[in-house]
Design an enzyme around this catalytic site. Structure first.
Site, PDB file in Angstrom:
ATOM      1  N   GLY A 113       0.820  -1.201   0.000  1.00 42.65           N
ATOM      2  CA  GLY A 113       0.000   0.000   0.000  1.00 42.65           C
ATOM      3  C   GLY A 113       0.852   1.249   0.000  1.00 42.65           C
ATOM      4  N   TYR A 143      -6.057   7.500  -5.227  1.00 46.88           N
ATOM      5  CA  TYR A 143      -5.063   6.438  -5.029  1.00 46.88           C
ATOM      6  C   TYR A 143      -5.264   5.806  -3.650  1.00 46.88           C
ATOM      7  CZ  TYR A 143      -0.332   4.431  -4.752  1.00 46.88           C
ATOM      8  OH  TYR A 143       0.746   3.591  -4.623  1.00 46.88           O
ATOM      9  N   LYS A 147      -6.054   1.926  -2.511  1.00 43.96           N
ATOM     10  CA  LYS A 147      -5.137   1.172  -1.651  1.00 43.96           C
ATOM     11  C   LYS A 147      -5.841   0.664  -0.387  1.00 43.96           C
ATOM     12  CE  LYS A 147      -1.292   1.075  -3.947  1.00 43.96           C
ATOM     13  NZ  LYS A 147      -0.750  -0.240  -4.377  1.00 43.96           N
ATOM     14  N   PRO A 170       4.375   0.995   2.930  1.00 46.10           N
ATOM     15  CA  PRO A 170       5.673   1.671   2.903  1.00 46.10           C
ATOM     16  C   PRO A 170       5.562   3.187   3.064  1.00 46.10           C
ATOM     17  CG  PRO A 170       5.262   0.427   0.865  1.00 46.10           C
ATOM     18  CD  PRO A 170       3.980   0.497   1.622  1.00 46.10           C
TER      19      PRO A 170
END
Ligand code: GDP
Length: 312
Positions: A113, A143, A147, A170
């Protein structure tokens, strides 16, 4: 204490989805040390947005494990101006791969993600449980929503079908495969390039966007890959896991570090007509540490390596 492994990669057939990207490329490099049978496929052969193509690929390959690093990515400008592409393509890629992975009995799936999944006003450092506790940063919500759906797909397939699907988030990454285009890149590669070019041209100053006061956390992509492989081996639960270095630095300090690394001795000029963005974005990595991973290389070391490989 390191938890005992729950998944052994050695001898397993492993598909890295998105191997041409920065994260996928790092995973391929890292997995080469694990003694697994690594498979990859290009977009020209399998379009991950097409369900039938993904199903056919997974039915023929039947991997034991998948690292899902494929995504449509881009900076603030791209995300903000092409919302349909970011939402549609990312949701399709995740849904196609996660559903087909369940159909063919994939034993482990790791979904990648991003920290932009967290609310704009999340507490700092941001714990995993801050997810869905407040509104998102509007410029990247397309986005982020996709995710978040990916994390939820992993949870749903675990709950309903018992699939061992996990998710890792991350922080800001840098390293091999990064984007050095000054218009669309993130700050670290942008400053490396600017300092390098300023040194070569003998410029007196280097322009840094914004006030220099925002704080950011940076993780070398090879450290991310190492952490993600570790999680694949030792972690099996519903909640996603933050992956970061756990330390932050101001943009001004970063610019100074970059100049010292590159050997540019001119001065910094802060262009306050450019946006600062979020004041602070630090992930809480206590869960990652408790799972036995704490190997992030110091930023100075990673910067030197990155500068040498990109411009050396
Ligand atoms: P963010 O972490 O999503 O905000 O994205 P960036 O990595 O693009 O920007 C982080 C911070 O670095 C922001 O405060 C920018 O204004 C600042 N910054 C300073 N100089 C630059 C530059 O040359 N390029 C970019 N992208 N950001 C810069």
């Amino acid at each position: 204490m390191t938890p005992s492994p729950v998944f052994n990669l050695s001898g397993k057939k492993v598909w890295v989805a998105g191997h041409r990207g920065m994260v996928g490329g790092a995973l391929v490099r890292r997995l080469a040390e694990e003694g697994c049978d690594l498979v990859t496929v290009g977009r020209d052969q399998v379009d991950l947005v097409r369900q039938s193509a993904v199903e056919a690929w997974l039915a023929s390959e039947k991997p034991d494990c998948i690292f899902l690093a494929a995504a449509k990515v881009g900076g603030i400008q791209a995300n903000n101006t092409r919302p349909a592409e970011f939402l549609y393509e990312n949701m399709m890629i995740e849904a196609n791969i996660i559903h087909a992975a369940h159909q063919v009995g994939v034993k482990k799936l790791v979904f990648l993600g991003s920290t932009c999944i967290y609310p704009k006003m999340a507490p700092q450092p941001i714990p995993e449980h801050a997810l869905l506790t407040g509104p998102l940063e509007p410029t990247n919500e397309w986005y982020a929503i996709a995710k978040i759906a990916g994390i939820k797909l992993c949870q749903a397939y675990r709950r309903q079908y018992g699939c061992d699907f996990i998710a890792a988030q991350p922080t800001n990454l840098y390293g091999p495969g990064d984007n050095y285009d000054l218009e669309s890149s993130h700050v670290l590669p942008a400053l490396l390039r600017k300092a390098h070019e300023a040194k070569l041209s003998g410029a007196a100053e280097l322009v840094v966007w914004g006030s220099g006061s925002p704080r950011r956390e940076f993780l070398h992509v090879d450290d991310l890959a190492d952490a993600v492989v570790h999680l694949a081996k030792v972690y099996s639960d519903e909640e996603h896991v933050n992956v970061g270095s756990g330390s932050e630095i101001t943009i001004k300090e970063l610019a100074e570090l970059v100049c010292a690394t590159v050997g540019f001795q001119g001065s910094l000029r802060f262009d306050v007509s450019k946006p600062d963005g979020t004041p602070r974005k630090l992930s809480d990595v206590s869960k990652l540490h408790s799972l036995g991973w704490n190997q992030a290389r110091p930023l100075q070391v990673g910067l030197t390596q990155t500068y040498q490989s990109a411009f050396g």
